[in-house]
Write an enzyme that holds these catalytic residues in place. Sequence first.
Site, short mmCIF file in Angstrom:
data_model
loop_
_atom_site.label_atom_id
_atom_site.label_comp_id
_atom_site.label_asym_id
_atom_site.label_seq_id
_atom_site.Cartn_x
_atom_site.Cartn_y
_atom_site.Cartn_z
N SER A 1 0.85 -1.19 0.00
CA SER A 1 0.00 0.00 0.00
C SER A 1 0.89 1.24 0.00
CB SER A 1 -0.88 -0.02 1.25
OG SER A 1 -1.75 1.08 1.30
N LYS A 2 0.34 2.37 -0.27
CA LYS A 2 1.10 3.63 -0.16
C LYS A 2 0.12 4.78 -0.09
CE LYS A 2 5.47 4.99 -0.35
NZ LYS A 2 6.64 4.14 -0.10
#
Length: 485
Positions: A116-117
Amino acid sequence: MTSPQPNPTQLDSRTEPSFQETVNLMVDQALARMELSPGLAEKIKVCNSTYMVRFGVRLRGKIETFTGYRAVHSEHLEPVKGGIRYALLVDQDEVEALAALMSYKCAVVEAPFGGSKGGLCIDPNNYTENELEQITRRFAYELIKRDLISPSQNVPAPDMGTGEREMAWISDQYSRIHTTDINGRACVTGKPVHAGGINGRVEATGRGIQFALREFFRHPEDSAKAGLSGDLSGKKVIVQGFGNVGSNAARLIAEEDGAHIIGVIERHGAIMNPDGLDVPKLQEYLREHGTPKGFEGGKFVKDGAKILEQDCDILIPAALEGVINRKNAKNIKAKLIIEAANGPVTFDADTILNQKGVVIIPDLYANAGGVTVSYFEWVKNLSHIRFGRMERRQEELRHHMLIKELDRLTAEGGMTSVSPEFKEEYLKGADELEMVRSGLDDTMRTAYQAIRQIWHDRDDVPSLRIAAYMLAISRIATSYISKGL
Ligand code: GLU
């Protein structure tokens, strides 16, 4: 499914791919050498979801609107993991590319997370600490209420423009909303130690670069491919970007391995010294002056980008994506590039550099030290106990017994016993910082060995990058298959 490989001589005839396209083109190179069941490759490549939020914060008497993102690339393992970046250039393409890199990165170092980011379009330098706290808490609230920050589902961490301070605010914001969650502190990593963080997280990515380089030079066949030999000692190194990652990596390999940092490239220009810069002094100077200009231990060069093309053994890009691209790749003279940043080499540049015989230690392995220690922090938060707390003194006790017995035996035999320095070093049990470094060292060594095995075993794998992607993809594929997909 797979994309055709560009012919380096034709690269100029099309526009350079975006960051996300770059990652996917690199993934395609790995997929072309693997046999995955139909449709699985596409499932692995796509970004599962991206949440975009616009929210207002009342600042200086008026409401200011901010745009933030949290992309979830792959949930083959949960929670998903990845930093939150504060920068003006943040956009959907960037967070999705970075989220994808997190999935592959976690797989390479066997951190049990999906990728994720997040990002917020903001220049943090334009706000006071108090304003940043308001903005961070509001952004965190938007993500927490959608489970995009959660100990079991999505665990952010620092990235460019954020650090311990922001992580502490996020953690506190979570605890205000989930007042009874006993595992609440595990909702974010990279916190200060006094707020549930772990010793060694700040230096972790830079330390990981050091461990990766040491492991690379432990294999003479590998360093020979770059035209290098020996170890890090005396190697001429240029570092681009002197934030947390670049400065720690430079300091550690200079102080502990004898590398010569001959150049540091910063936003305002570069500083050069062929005999090696005094890294701690430069760090101090930069903290005070904000620019390397005027630093007495080296020569200032205004056009920092040109220094990327300077002769050196090792180039460490540790700032933004895309800094080595189609325009400058052919001029790069470094023999070895280690990607401390995410995506510093574009797909086209990668093709050109491979052709030139430059060895690249790729981002998805090289900068995974940060998430590795984040993993240790998350485990520490969930177990509610500091690493080493139970066993440290027990370990010391056993060492004491051994030394006492050794003293007795040597005295009986009329021999001299171990030196006092050895005794002191040997007797003390490992504290949390030592355990974290040991865990990180082991992770970086093991991962490199798995990557190089693919690189050496298969004639059709020309680069460490392709090998690293093959390793990551095969592990993610195994997860998906065991989930019944
Ligand atoms: N932002 C860092 C990265 O890009 C760390 C991520 C983490 O610790 O979760 O790898």
